[in-house]
Design an enzyme around this catalytic site. Structure first.
Site, PDB file in Angstrom:
ATOM      1  N   ASP A  19       1.211  -0.973   0.097  1.00  0.00           N
ATOM      2  CA  ASP A  19      -0.172   0.011   0.224  1.00  0.00           C
ATOM      3  C   ASP A  19       0.392   1.179   0.359  1.00  0.00           C
ATOM      4  O   ASP A  19       1.447   1.670   1.095  1.00  0.00           O
ATOM      5  CB  ASP A  19      -1.295   0.329   1.469  1.00  0.00           C
ATOM      6  CG  ASP A  19      -2.200  -1.190   1.293  1.00  0.00           C
ATOM      7  OD1 ASP A  19      -2.685  -1.194   0.371  1.00  0.00           O
ATOM      8  OD2 ASP A  19      -2.497  -1.429   2.443  1.00  0.00           O
TER       9      ASP A  19
ATOM     10  N   ARG B 120       3.794   2.553   2.372  1.00  0.00           N
ATOM     11  CA  ARG B 120       4.507   1.414   3.272  1.00  0.00           C
ATOM     12  C   ARG B 120       6.251   1.928   3.826  1.00  0.00           C
ATOM     13  O   ARG B 120       7.260   1.425   4.227  1.00  0.00           O
ATOM     14  CB  ARG B 120       4.306   0.596   3.845  1.00  0.00           C
ATOM     15  CG  ARG B 120       3.272  -0.142   3.719  1.00  0.00           C
ATOM     16  CD  ARG B 120       2.268   0.252   5.134  1.00  0.00           C
ATOM     17  NE  ARG B 120       1.270   0.402   4.498  1.00  0.00           N
ATOM     18  CZ  ARG B 120       0.077   0.317   5.092  1.00  0.00           C
ATOM     19  NH1 ARG B 120       0.074   1.080   6.285  1.00  0.00           N
ATOM     20  NH2 ARG B 120      -1.289  -0.065   5.677  1.00  0.00           N
TER      21      ARG B 120
ATOM     22  N   ARG C 161      -7.401  10.606   2.061  1.00  0.00           N
ATOM     23  CA  ARG C 161      -6.851   9.142   0.769  1.00  0.00           C
ATOM     24  C   ARG C 161      -7.668   9.226   0.135  1.00  0.00           C
ATOM     25  O   ARG C 161      -7.327   8.723  -0.926  1.00  0.00           O
ATOM     26  CB  ARG C 161      -6.945   7.619   1.476  1.00  0.00           C
ATOM     27  CG  ARG C 161      -6.409   7.677   2.785  1.00  0.00           C
ATOM     28  CD  ARG C 161      -6.083   5.928   4.018  1.00  0.00           C
ATOM     29  NE  ARG C 161      -6.369   5.164   2.960  1.00  0.00           N
ATOM     30  CZ  ARG C 161      -6.605   3.687   2.842  1.00  0.00           C
ATOM     31  NH1 ARG C 161      -7.248   3.261   4.063  1.00  0.00           N
ATOM     32  NH2 ARG C 161      -6.475   2.825   2.247  1.00  0.00           N
TER      33      ARG C 161
ATOM     34  N   LYS D 195     -10.131   0.967  -5.484  1.00  0.00           N
ATOM     35  CA  LYS D 195      -9.981   0.498  -4.162  1.00  0.00           C
ATOM     36  C   LYS D 195     -10.605   1.538  -3.258  1.00  0.00           C
ATOM     37  O   LYS D 195     -11.029   2.605  -3.540  1.00  0.00           O
ATOM     38  CB  LYS D 195      -9.513  -0.002  -2.921  1.00  0.00           C
ATOM     39  CG  LYS D 195      -8.668   0.987  -2.577  1.00  0.00           C
ATOM     40  CD  LYS D 195      -7.018   0.155  -1.810  1.00  0.00           C
ATOM     41  CE  LYS D 195      -6.250   1.163  -1.295  1.00  0.00           C
ATOM     42  NZ  LYS D 195      -5.265   0.334  -0.660  1.00  0.00           N
ATOM     43  N   HIS D 196     -12.260   1.083  -1.945  1.00  0.00           N
ATOM     44  CA  HIS D 196     -12.504  -0.389  -2.481  1.00  0.00           C
ATOM     45  C   HIS D 196     -14.342  -0.080  -2.389  1.00  0.00           C
ATOM     46  O   HIS D 196     -14.754   0.364  -2.347  1.00  0.00           O
ATOM     47  CB  HIS D 196     -13.237  -0.028  -0.245  1.00  0.00           C
ATOM     48  CG  HIS D 196     -11.691   0.594   0.482  1.00  0.00           C
ATOM     49  ND1 HIS D 196     -10.993   1.614   0.640  1.00  0.00           N
ATOM     50  CD2 HIS D 196     -10.325  -0.301   0.376  1.00  0.00           C
ATOM     51  CE1 HIS D 196      -9.337   1.731   1.130  1.00  0.00           C
ATOM     52  NE2 HIS D 196      -9.485   0.843   1.275  1.00  0.00           N
TER      53      HIS D 196
ATOM     54  N   HIS E   8     -11.163  -1.383   9.563  1.00  0.00           N
ATOM     55  CA  HIS E   8     -10.285  -2.827   9.742  1.00  0.00           C
ATOM     56  C   HIS E   8     -10.567  -2.975  11.648  1.00  0.00           C
ATOM     57  O   HIS E   8      -9.984  -3.778  12.352  1.00  0.00           O
ATOM     58  CB  HIS E   8      -8.814  -1.561  10.015  1.00  0.00           C
ATOM     59  CG  HIS E   8      -8.844  -1.318   9.149  1.00  0.00           C
ATOM     60  ND1 HIS E   8      -8.945  -0.493   8.030  1.00  0.00           N
ATOM     61  CD2 HIS E   8      -7.727  -1.904   8.540  1.00  0.00           C
ATOM     62  CE1 HIS E   8      -8.261  -0.310   6.899  1.00  0.00           C
ATOM     63  NE2 HIS E   8      -7.487  -1.115   7.228  1.00  0.00           N
TER      64      HIS E   8
ATOM     65  N   ASP F 253      -9.953  -6.966   0.353  1.00  0.00           N
ATOM     66  CA  ASP F 253      -9.889  -6.465   1.222  1.00  0.00           C
ATOM     67  C   ASP F 253      -8.767  -7.613   2.229  1.00  0.00           C
ATOM     68  O   ASP F 253      -9.955  -8.942   2.360  1.00  0.00           O
ATOM     69  CB  ASP F 253     -10.644  -5.635   1.878  1.00  0.00           C
ATOM     70  CG  ASP F 253      -9.671  -4.143   2.853  1.00  0.00           C
ATOM     71  OD1 ASP F 253      -8.846  -5.045   3.187  1.00  0.00           O
ATOM     72  OD2 ASP F 253     -10.473  -3.071   3.120  1.00  0.00           O
TER      73      ASP F 253
END
Length: 361
Positions: free
Chosen positions: A62, A70, A135, A165-166, A178, A248
């Protein structure tokens, strides 16, 4: 052969347990997190080692930009997509050019270290979601569509497949899937008229999609990633989407309504996902690999389209990225525009944006 699972690994180098998992027939991918990253050279060594043990494997990450990145140490910072949306409100033509450059820059640096794909772009609307926020490109679906299209053009020009996504949209739901169950009570017509438009209108640019762990209660009582109605009836049959479907992360709280990890893997694949992600839970990864033994392999030709055009490593990130002809220009533009006290002049680059940007105002 590409298997149906994408798993994660523990650290910056493979352990014996990692290798054992990676070599299992039903593991078709590895996703990297910040804990797997020290610097660019280390990531390239890690990716090469992963492929030594399983040549037919996808490696993902990601690397959206902003707070979801990351790869940081030694990599060029990327703005959140919301900053591109803000720029669009001020200067649409320059924002389109920057979106292309962001996509190209991100893809070039991710590919350079041996990673096939970044799970991008986020096509959710900026609404009330606790996990989406900046985002997202924008609140307006039309702006999301044109900015995301330019970003994906840049990704593809560098040699990376795209993953939206999503699906069909997470931005209108406050809970973070999450850590909590997320339920959207709007009608299908409402969802299709708004949140789903960025997905529906960019399908020609999308190589893959990732559905949301959101229950759209007026459509189905299951999260979208486990719903045959969303994935097979709406996405495959109605919208004619032919690309890859990644679930996901099945370890997320929003997926727990389906049952244990074995039930989640089976439900995701049976609903229409090609690859199921199981992350940040090593016990669950082993259980998923066992549970997947009786599942068919995904469409191999379809999965292969996600492999990136990975360049020959030249000893360091900068030297390797020089093989991408637009990398230096994109790096300079994005760095000066979003991370400099003296922003770059907002000029329109006709080579990297749509020919008539005024049509998008």
């Amino acid at each position: 052969m590409y298997g149906v699972l994408m798993i994660d690994i523990d650290n910056t180098a493979l352990t014996a347990e990692d290798v054992s998992l990676i070599k299992q027939a039903q593991v078709g991918g590895v996703i990297l997190f910040a804990r797997n990253v020290a610097n660019a050279a280390q990531v390239r060594t890690l990716c090469d080692d992963i492929r030594y043990h399983n040549p037919d494997i996808l490696i993902g990450v990601d690397q959206e930009g902003g707070r979801v990145a990351r790869l940081r140490e030694g990599f060029t910072p990327l703005p959140s997509m919301g900053k591109l949306g803000n720029l669009f409100d001020q200067n649409s033509s320059f924002a389109l050019s920057c979106a292309y450059d962001c996509g190209y820059l991100m893809a070039a640096e991710v590919l350079a270290v041996g990673i096939d794909l970044s799970f991008a772009p986020v096509l959710d609307r900026d609404g009330i979601s606790q996990v989406i926020g900046d985002r997202s490109f924008h609140r307006d679906p039309k702006v999301i569509i044109i900015l995301a299209t330019q970003l994906m053009r840049g990704m593809k020009a560098a040699g990376m497949a795209t993953t939206g996504k999503h699906f069909p949209g997470h931005g209108a739901i406050a809970p973070d899937s999450h850590v909590a169950e997320a339920i959207d009570t709007r009608s299908l017509d409402e969802i299709m008229a708004s949140d789903m438009q960025p997905f529906a209108q960019t399908l020609s640019c999308l190589d893959a999609l990732m559905p949301a762990h959101v229950i759209f209660s007026q459509v189905d009582n299951k999260p979208a990633g486990f719903s045959k109605i969303w994935l097979k009836d709406i996405l495959r049959k109605q919208l004619k989407f032919k690309g890859v479907l990644f679930s996901d992360d099945l370890s997320m709280a929003g997926a727990q309504a389906v049952g244990d990890i074995s039930a989640r893997v089976h439900a995701a694949i049976e609903a229409g996902c090609d690859i199921a992600l199981v992350c940040n839970d090593r016990v669950a990864a082993h259980e998923a690999a066992e549970a997947a033994q009786d599942l068919p392999y995904p469409n191999q030709k379809r999965i292969k389209t996600m492999r990136g055009q990975i360049p020959i490593w030249q000893g360091d990130l900068e030297s390797t990225c020089q093989q991408f002809e637009h990398w230096q220009q994109a790096k300079q533009t994005i760095s000066q525009t979003f991370f400099s006290a003296q922003p770059k002049a907002t000029t329109y680059n006709s080579n990297t944006t749509a020919k008539d940007p005024t049509a998008y105002k």
